[in-house]
Design an enzyme around this catalytic site. Structure first.
Site, PDB file in Angstrom:
ATOM      1  N   GLU A 218       0.889  -1.164   0.000  1.00 36.26           N
ATOM      2  CA  GLU A 218       0.000   0.000   0.000  1.00 36.26           C
ATOM      3  C   GLU A 218       0.918   1.203   0.000  1.00 36.26           C
ATOM      4  O   GLU A 218       1.518   1.532   1.018  1.00 36.26           O
ATOM      5  CB  GLU A 218      -0.914  -0.038   1.229  1.00 36.26           C
ATOM      6  CG  GLU A 218      -2.071   0.941   1.170  1.00 36.26           C
ATOM      7  CD  GLU A 218      -1.678   2.317   1.683  1.00 36.26           C
ATOM      8  OE1 GLU A 218      -1.402   3.209   0.836  1.00 36.26           O
ATOM      9  OE2 GLU A 218      -1.642   2.517   2.888  1.00 36.26           O
ATOM     10  N   CYS A 252      -1.726   8.892   2.755  1.00 42.19           N
ATOM     11  CA  CYS A 252      -1.396   8.378   1.415  1.00 42.19           C
ATOM     12  C   CYS A 252      -2.479   8.654   0.387  1.00 42.19           C
ATOM     13  O   CYS A 252      -2.195   8.685  -0.814  1.00 42.19           O
ATOM     14  CB  CYS A 252      -1.104   6.884   1.489  1.00 42.19           C
ATOM     15  SG  CYS A 252      -2.455   5.911   2.189  1.00 42.19           S
TER      16      CYS A 252
END
Length: 473
Positions: A218, A252
């Site tokens: 990720e 993110c």
């Protein structure tokens, strides 16, 4: 010290693999018990974690830590606990014709992979370790965790609490610097999951390849926002500013670059300034802002802004009137940063928003497609045809329409990237499957028709011709 750390990692991995082999796949009751212990850990030590996070960041509102780290992890784990009995059930699949006519059956079972390594990051250190851990445990695995060294107090507390709630051969936490992280990523896990930068993802994937360890990455990237001409500009600005302000832009999936129609630029800029003033009134000071994690990251962000300014970019301070603070930075917009500027090239990961104009939405789509595939993409507007045009023409890890970041909160749907923004996913049934091995089982029926059909050796001479006739398009 390095030798002893390596030895401790290897010894823990060996003990976990032995325990997993001896104990076999845990039943639903044991998995639920492990997840329940994790929930108690989060509930009972929530305030302690908020205190540690505030100290590690040098200023992080307690409600932000409670929502972004504790509650997001808690809710993800609780969802996995509620669903795992259904996920564990074997799946019946279509059988092999004609053997299925005589009782042969095919099913797929999801079995634990074994020991999973979890490499967390600093921006949401609980969520990036304990949310995937919930699915790791739901799938019946054991886990070793390496949290980020940039949040030492939070990492130490995580190590302490995990040791109090779990046996050493169930879940273990290792704290240390980047050298330990390198040793950790080189272990022969049965699966490894990382949350981090694309550069870190490359290093971890390279290390994992030595032992053919499958990875879930990720990562991140420049998550774009397209504001269509049909959008409610005030609503778009309010939600973008709110999302960008979350954790000081250190997320993110934080909006990175906004593409807005040329004639809507000034209304959007004004709406962003107004939204920021309402969320962070100057009279209240900067206490509600999250600080940048350290001086190095703050200098990086400032260098991006300075570079864009020197190249002709327009800087808009949305925090006008807020008192100066070392690391708690208000949002700044950078309008029309040159394409070769650092701001336009790199993920910002801070409270700065790149704003670009377009004449036709195809220009925005082309600019997005010219870069690496992002972890998230956002569209604001009520024009369904344009919305579908954007969705059909782009590739991203996830999407939110008329909002930002909210897709990550969908526990019943996968969360992950594609290309440079990552691979694999956790959350939802897909998260359970990510940390499981789908094992096919064929069960023979009550009669074997091969001899009667001429499919048993020695084969009859006419078999070849008969088989050819079955190849029908």
């Amino acid at each position: 010290m390095k030798h002893s750390d390596e030895a401790a990692l290897q010894a823990t991995l060996a003990a976990m693999k032995l325990a997993q082999a001896q104990g076999g796949a845990p039943d639903a009751a044991l998995r639920i018990d492990r997840l329940t212990r994790l929930l108690h850990l989060l509930r009972e030590r929530a305030d302690d974690f908020c205190t540690a996070l505030d100290a590690d960041f040098g200023g992080r509102p307690r409600d932000a830590s409670l929502m972004n780290d504790v509650m997001s992890s808690f809710n993800s784990v609780k969802y996995a606990r509620a669903q795992l009995r259904g996920w564990m059930k074997p799946e019946r699949r279509k059988g092999v014709f004609p053997f299925n006519l005589f009782g042969a059956r095919v099913e797929v079972s999801h079995i634990p992979k074994g020991v999973v390594g979890v490499l967390g990051t600093w921006n949401v250190p609980l969520f990036t370790t304990l949310a995937p851990l919930g699915f790791v445990l739901a799938a019946g695995n054991r886990a070793m965790i390496k949290p980020s060294e940039l949040v030492p107090r939070t990492s130490a507390l995580l190590q302490q609490t995990i040791a109090a709630y779990f046996a050493a051969d169930e879940v273990a936490v290792f704290t240390g610097d980047a050298g330990l992280a390198s040793d950790f990523s080189a272990l022969a896990f049965d699966h490894m999951v990382l949350t981090g930068s694309s550069a870190t993802g490359v290093r971890v994937m390279r290390a994992a390849a030595e032992h053919l360890v499958p990875v879930t990455l990720e990562l991140g990237g420049k998550s774009p926002v397209i504001i269509g001409r049909s959008a409610d500009i005030r609503l778009a600005a309010q939600r973008i500013v709110e999302g960008k302000a979350m954790n000081g832009g250190q997320i993110c999936v934080s909006p990175d670059t906004v593409y807005v129609a040329q004639e809507l630029l000034e209304p959007f800029v004004a709406a962003c300034q107004e939204a920021h003033r309402q969320m962070f009134p100057p009279a209240d000071g900067v206490a509600a802002l999250t600080a940048i994690i350290n001086e190095r990251h703050q200098m990086r962000i400032e260098s991006y802004v300075d570079d864009a300014r020197a190249r002709g970019g327009r800087i808009v301070d949305c925090g006008a009137g807020l008192p100066a603070a070392d690391a708690r930075l208000p949002l700044r917009l950078v309008v029309d940063a040159p394409a070769d500027s650092m701001l336009a090239q790199e993920e910002i990961f801070g409270p700065v928003l790149q704003v670009e104009c377009y004449a036709d939405v195809s220009e925005a789509i082309d600019r997005i497609n010219a870069g690496p595939r992002p972890l998230a993409l956002y569209y604001f507007g009520s024009d369904r045809d344009e919305e579908q045009r954007v969705l059909r023409s782009t590739v991203s890890g996830g999407v939110a329409i008329n909002d930002v970041i909210m897709h990550v909160a969908a526990h019943d749907a996968p969360f992950g990237g594609i290309g440079a923004s990552g691979m694999g996913a956790y959350h939802g049934r897909e998260g359970f499957a990510e940390f499981s091995h789908a094992r096919t089982l064929y069960r023979s029926g009550w009669w074997d028709p091969r001899k009667a059909l001429g499919l048993a050796r020695p084969y009859p001479k006419q078999l070849h011709a008969r088989l050819l006739k079955t190849l029908r398009v």
